[in-house]
Design a protein around this motif. Structure first.
Motif, short mmCIF file in Angstrom:
data_model
loop_
_atom_site.label_atom_id
_atom_site.label_comp_id
_atom_site.label_asym_id
_atom_site.label_seq_id
_atom_site.Cartn_x
_atom_site.Cartn_y
_atom_site.Cartn_z
N GLU A 60 0.86 -1.18 0.00
CA GLU A 60 0.00 0.00 0.00
C GLU A 60 0.90 1.23 0.00
N TRP A 102 1.18 5.59 -0.35
CA TRP A 102 0.52 6.90 -0.30
C TRP A 102 1.54 8.00 -0.57
N GLN A 136 1.76 9.66 -9.79
CA GLN A 136 1.75 9.25 -11.19
C GLN A 136 3.05 8.55 -11.57
N ARG A 160 2.98 5.08 -10.11
CA ARG A 160 2.10 4.19 -10.87
C ARG A 160 2.78 3.72 -12.16
N GLY A 192 4.60 0.67 -11.75
CA GLY A 192 3.82 -0.49 -11.37
C GLY A 192 3.37 -0.50 -9.93
N VAL A 193 3.58 0.60 -9.20
CA VAL A 193 3.16 0.69 -7.80
C VAL A 193 1.71 1.16 -7.75
N ASP A 194 0.89 0.47 -6.97
CA ASP A 194 -0.52 0.85 -6.81
C ASP A 194 -0.60 1.98 -5.78
N ALA A 195 -0.15 3.15 -6.19
CA ALA A 195 -0.08 4.30 -5.28
C ALA A 195 -1.36 5.11 -5.32
N ARG A 196 -1.61 5.79 -4.22
CA ARG A 196 -2.79 6.64 -4.14
C ARG A 196 -2.39 8.00 -3.58
#
Length: 263
Positions: free
Chosen positions: A57, A59, A67, A70, A73-77
């Protein structure tokens, strides 16, 4: 606005503290690993490589950094670390070179320690160089006209931004953790013209740039150059040594020894 390309100009040297920090985290098979302040994700990728079975996870408060993460390949938010709450399966929380941007980060660390399950890990690293010549030069210049007005609310207006390793150790020990805390000064060997300016452009000068027009920003840089070059003179071979102090804390929540002593 954060610029991932500028930040990554010194990626290898900026990444070394992360490696040293994570070497002290003893988690074997964590279920969820959280990277708070993941930046462009180049170091988050290493977490997935170390713990391939874990949910990663990530952040960051900067849309540009998220961006870039991402794209790796990182599922960043996008999110503020102050708003983060651990999921029940969170076993490792990492915050590398982020919490100094949060004035109340000491309270955050205590809160996370109370919310995480016993045995979970908190690992954080923050710069400890806010009273170094580089930062003093920025503050001194920001206090002069014409900069004092647009930069009046600039962060890091004094040298007391983070605590010492001893202070963090006491804070998290009192919160029921087993703590490993230390400080290290890295002596970075930089090359090129005005390398210290280029280094801090990717980090400490970000809030300065955001408060100035493009023309003002270029003028501020020009006025800062002689101050930094005097503080960090280049050697005859062209190398500039840039000492950089960092503070590290690795804490394991609710360890048996701490829990026993607390009863």
């Amino acid at each position: 606005m954060w610029n991932p390309e500028v930040y990554l100009a010194f990626a290898d040297q900026r990444g070394r503290p992360f490696v040293d920090l994570m070497a002290r985290v003893g988690a074997d098979t964590p279920r969820r690993v959280v990277d708070l302040g993941c930046g462009p994700g180049n170091l988050t990728v290493a977490l997935a490589q170390r713990w391939p079975a874990a949910v990663i996870e990530a952040w960051d408060s900067s849309p540009e950094m998220v961006q870039a993460a991402r794209e790796r390949g990182v599922d960043a938010r996008i999110g503020d670390v102050r708003d983060w709450t651990p999921a029940p399966d969170t076993d490792v929380v990492v915050s590398n070179a982020t919490l100094h941007w949060v004035p109340e980060h000491a309270e955050l660390l205590v809160r996370w320690a109370s919310q995480l399950r016993p045995g979970a890990w908190i690992a954080m690293q923050v710069p400890g160089n806010f009273d170094a010549p580089s930062h003093r030069a920025v503050r001194e210049l920001a206090e002069r006209p014409p900069w004092s007005e647009p930069l009046r609310d600039m962060p890091f207006r004094d040298g007391k931004v983070v605590s010492s390793a001893v202070e963090y150790a006491g804070l998290l020990t009192d919160a029921g953790c087993a703590v490993d805390a230390w400080e290290t000064t890295y002596v970075h060997e930089l090359q090129g013209k005005h390398p210290v300016l280029e280094w801090i452009t990717g980090t400490a000068l970000t809030p300065v740039k955001s408060r100035l027009t493009d023309e003002q920003w270029q003028q501020f840089r020009r006025e800062l150059i002689p101050l930094l070059d005097e503080a960090y003179p280049a050697r005859p071979d062209g190398t500039t040594f840039f000492p950089f102090r960092r503070v590290f804390v690795v804490a394991q929540v609710g360890s048996p020894s701490r829990a026993a002593s607390a009863r």
